[in-house]
Design a protein around this motif. Sequence first.
Motif, PDB file in Angstrom:
ATOM      1  N   SER A 176       0.835  -1.194   0.000  1.00  0.00           N
ATOM      2  CA  SER A 176       0.000   0.000   0.000  1.00  0.00           C
ATOM      3  C   SER A 176       0.881   1.260   0.000  1.00  0.00           C
ATOM      4  CB  SER A 176      -0.916  -0.028   1.224  1.00  0.00           C
ATOM      5  OG  SER A 176      -1.775   1.084   1.219  1.00  0.00           O
ATOM      6  N   SER A 180       1.037   4.002  -3.036  1.00  0.00           N
ATOM      7  CA  SER A 180       0.784   5.387  -2.627  1.00  0.00           C
ATOM      8  C   SER A 180       1.919   6.296  -3.066  1.00  0.00           C
ATOM      9  CB  SER A 180       0.735   5.453  -1.103  1.00  0.00           C
ATOM     10  OG  SER A 180      -0.532   5.664  -0.646  1.00  0.00           O
ATOM     11  N   SER A 186      -3.952   7.814  -3.291  1.00  0.00           N
ATOM     12  CA  SER A 186      -3.876   8.092  -1.848  1.00  0.00           C
ATOM     13  C   SER A 186      -4.239   6.879  -0.993  1.00  0.00           C
ATOM     14  CB  SER A 186      -4.766   9.289  -1.491  1.00  0.00           C
ATOM     15  OG  SER A 186      -6.086   9.012  -1.864  1.00  0.00           O
ATOM     16  N   THR A 187      -5.286   6.138  -1.391  1.00  0.00           N
ATOM     17  CA  THR A 187      -5.643   4.941  -0.612  1.00  0.00           C
ATOM     18  C   THR A 187      -5.780   3.743  -1.545  1.00  0.00           C
ATOM     19  OG1 THR A 187      -7.975   5.570  -0.807  1.00  0.00           O
ATOM     20  CG2 THR A 187      -6.860   6.178   1.247  1.00  0.00           C
TER      21      THR A 187
END
Lengths: 349, 349
Positions: A176, A180, A186-187
């Motif tokens: 993640s 990112s 962003s998520t």
Amino acid sequence: MNQNLLSSNTHPIITLAVDMMGGDTGLTVTVPACEAFLNSHPHARLILVGDEKQIRAHVQAKNLINHPRIRMVHACEVVAMDDAVEVALRRKKDSSMRVAINQVKDGDAQAAISAGNTGALMAIARFVLKTIDDIDRPAIASIMPNLDNTGTTVLDLGANVDCTAEHLQQFALMGSALVSATQNISTPRVGLLNIGHEDIKGNEVVKQAAVLLKDTPINFIGNVEGDSIFMGGTDVIVCDGFVGNVLLKTAEGLTKMIRTRLMDELTQTWWRRAGAAAAMPALNAFRDKIDNRRYNGAALLGLRGVVFKSHGGADAYAFGFALQRAYDAVANDMLNKTTQMLLQMNNKV
Amino acid sequence: MNQNLLSSNTHPIITLAVDMMGGDTGLTVTVPACEAFLNSHPHARLILVGDEKQIRAHVQAKNLINHPRIRMVHACEVVAMDDAVEVALRRKKDSSMRVAINQVKDGDAQAAISAGNTGALMAIARFVLKTIDDIDRPAIASIMPNLDNTGTTVLDLGANVDCTAEHLQQFALMGSALVSATQNISTPRVGLLNIGHEDIKGNEVVKQAAVLLKDTPINFIGNVEGDSIFMGGTDVIVCDGFVGNVLLKTAEGLTKMIRTRLMDELTQTWWRRAGAAAAMPALNAFRDKIDNRRYNGAALLGLRGVVFKSHGGADAYAFGFALQRAYDAVANDMLNKTTQMLLQMNNKV
């Protein structure tokens, strides 16, 4: 930014340390790949690590001997593809793989690239560079193509063959953070590779990992199946290194078979060959798009330094993509961004 | 051979029990598949198992209501795709899946076919039919295409998600016996799926399995990697059900992505569409060859009866291949041949 990282026209100079001896074929692949890479990257410097005499022979043949952006560093040993991790780590302290990673540790290079034995590369990188805080085990991550054209980052692809649920959780955090940091999402949507979408599916480790991931500060979207890698809809897919390596090689084999089948059908009769000629622009574009070699170059995540792994069987074209990925990772400040993001997430776990 | 298995012109009559309600779509897929199958197999009989009222409504629409080779058997429950195994096994004793398998147990059908929940199908089949001697766990085996055009039989594809080395050994025995019996290969080449060819590679279970397989009376050729499935050279590849299921679905997703990419390239401009038209015979032949649906239908091995699993998302064309595989297995006496071969091998272990 350190002044010596900037070239005269403010482009940062990026130095890569290349294990010239690794992989199934060594110098016959790495030398032409490095030559092409220098030509297309005027702000890149390469440290060629390996048996200096052999490298000189190959480089000389390529007229690169006096290239201003090449430096050679001698290493008298080579980690063989079938060396046990212990042998590579304890008994070959002057291997080209280790000396290349030492360049990163010493700050002489910003990334190291090797096509050598994966287990040895991971063990040496971990020993020399150390892992970042709260990460037990580094993982190997690579982007695989998908129908969304965004690519799916899959990890672990072979560094950890026996994983606990906690390891899978760490891979999810690292994946993640990587996406990112490098893809400006962003998520990122993180999926857990399983044999069904339902909670009841899977082996014990995966079931426990799903429970942990629901309480992890990432955008966990639940279980996904193998087809999700290519169908899109997921940015990061997490699995243990055994499963990841098998699926990677399964995908490689299937792609090769499909390419062969297509060529067989297109060339079966003179009539078909004539038809294929008419469709050639589309078929060439298609062939390029499904070319495995374009996805060569996997990041070793969780280390205090940038290390990229090339496929052991890569040719010079494929090895060039591994060099490119390492270069991009440094140019995008992958290491600092990922580390920062991991620290933030770990503080919330 | 029992006289009532022979039709008037000495072709054996083969009766298949079909779980009409299983899979993602149930009757809208199973009814047309059964209709097409009866038309192309004059010596086949089908027992349609499920909610009789619903089946009648669908069959009536298809003008099959009075077909002389169809019989309906009512079952008032359906195993849902997300039912836990315990629910399917203990609380749904009148499910279409279970009643279809009961037809095999009672000798009314020679094989049962279901597109329903894999875990439930395996558990019910094992409970109702029992395993053959010396087999702890049944496995799911299917043929995947390879460049040798012989196909590679891969097992387990999802029945057993937590395996020991002994289970992998049993899968190797079952897979070898299956290929021996159905493909007329006297000593099939059996590979152990791993992340490298070297003995040092893999997780603990796989390393132990390799040791056991060297002492098993089969033609064990050592570790193979995921690409070997499609490259050929191996007749049987053994893995645990988690890995097998992931690789199967990875292959499905990749094939779909590649087909989509090819279509995208061929239709991007009017000029390319014109070119594609010229290459159409070859492209159609190619599309058929890489059509996943043609490989639908996996055997549940190790049971005292023939059960085949269709993909849950199969359409009528794909479900027809599962019916075909079950029919061929019965026609080739797969069960007796495999059981005999297993007994012989087990006596040597």
